[in-house]
Design an enzyme around this catalytic site. Sequence first.
Site, mmCIF file in Angstrom:
data_model
loop_
_atom_site.group_PDB
_atom_site.id
_atom_site.type_symbol
_atom_site.label_atom_id
_atom_site.label_comp_id
_atom_site.label_asym_id
_atom_site.label_seq_id
_atom_site.Cartn_x
_atom_site.Cartn_y
_atom_site.Cartn_z
ATOM 1 N N SER A 133 1.184 -1.157 -0.277
ATOM 2 C CA SER A 133 -0.183 -0.158 -0.442
ATOM 3 C C SER A 133 0.933 1.314 -0.197
ATOM 4 O O SER A 133 2.256 1.060 0.458
ATOM 5 C CB SER A 133 -0.588 -0.111 1.303
ATOM 6 O OG SER A 133 -1.339 1.349 1.529
ATOM 7 N N TYR A 146 -2.017 -0.183 10.728
ATOM 8 C CA TYR A 146 -1.952 -0.780 9.148
ATOM 9 C C TYR A 146 -0.909 -0.130 8.610
ATOM 10 O O TYR A 146 -0.187 -0.634 7.975
ATOM 11 C CB TYR A 146 -3.626 -0.192 8.364
ATOM 12 C CG TYR A 146 -3.662 -1.129 7.051
ATOM 13 C CD1 TYR A 146 -3.247 -2.137 6.412
ATOM 14 C CD2 TYR A 146 -3.347 0.259 5.975
ATOM 15 C CE1 TYR A 146 -3.586 -2.131 5.316
ATOM 16 C CE2 TYR A 146 -3.423 -0.183 4.479
ATOM 17 C CZ TYR A 146 -3.614 -1.061 4.706
ATOM 18 O OH TYR A 146 -3.511 -1.323 3.155
#
Length: 282
Positions: A133, A146
């Site tokens: 990501s 995250y």
Amino acid sequence: MSRTVLITGASSGFGQLAAKRFQREGWNVVATMRSPEKDQELGNLNNVVVTQLDVTDTESISDAVRLAVEAFGTIDVLVNNAGYGGHAVFEQATDADIRAMYDTNVFGVMNVARAVLPLMRKQKSGCVINVTSMAGLIAAPTISVYASSKHAVEGLTEGMAYDYKPLGIRVKSVLPGAYPTTRFNSNTNDELRSGDDQLVEHAEVLHSHLQEVAEQMASQGGDVADPQEVADKIFECATSDTPIHNPVGSDAEMIVEMLQSGTRQDFINQFEQMVLPKSTGE
Ligand SMILES: NC(=O)c1ccc[n+]([C@@H]2O[C@H](COP(=O)([O-])OP(=O)(O)OC[C@H]3O[C@@H](n4cnc5c(N)ncnc54)[C@H](OP(=O)(O)O)[C@@H]3O)[C@@H](O)[C@H]2O)c1
């Protein structure tokens, strides 16, 4: 002879789109997912085997790898795509929440790579693509946990790229910006409602501002970001000589440009103005 890709988390989103792209290009596809009985599309396609694989369950991983070899002879490309996100101010995530996310996003990637790499070493070729990501490169409010999990996989990818290059195996990452995939953006975000009143209120303010900014950044050309771009980038990484780290998306491009235009602290100073609501940043 056709090449073979094994993809994790192929039930939806980038994983499902990538499975279809590889299949259209004539590859053999082992589309793995936690609940294959729910698949209504991939199993009907030629040269696609849909099978059960939970990245936190090593037995399911070895079964899926064995099946792939029985069906197609070997695995040429592994796409470690399974993962999930969530929003919370750090203290709102419990130890159990954090360990569960790491079990999937970090240890899951390691578990599947560990099962597939011996095949690739034997054939002295292969490619491992980890879907991380942009949160593997930078962080933002309410995604510290995250982001830490995706930073871990970015480091893992770069280190493994050194380890395995001499053995003919490429290891890369694809770093998507924000995309409206099936479930990724519809997380219930229950964690945002946990903790004391101050934390809950603070989290709500940070999160709603971030959502607005993320939506603006992801649709800079005026269109909603198309998840197919990520599937296409994964395919490109499998078939071309790309860099190790591969950001994708108009928001990702903007962030990379900002990162390259000054020091890391310059970036943080600038990014903070965008992602922190004015009242909390001062
Ligand atoms: N969408 C975005 O904006 C975005 C941005 C950056 C990075 N990413 C990353 O892209 C990857 C794919 O996400 P997506 O956006 O395509 O979301 P998605 O549609 O929710 O897909 C995630 C996939 O991961 C699977 N999964 C979750 N835990 C698993 C486990 N323990 N074992 C096996 N599979 C598991 C899910 O399976 P089930 O069907 O069983 O739940 C689902 O197939 C993730 O790694 C995510 O972190 C997404």
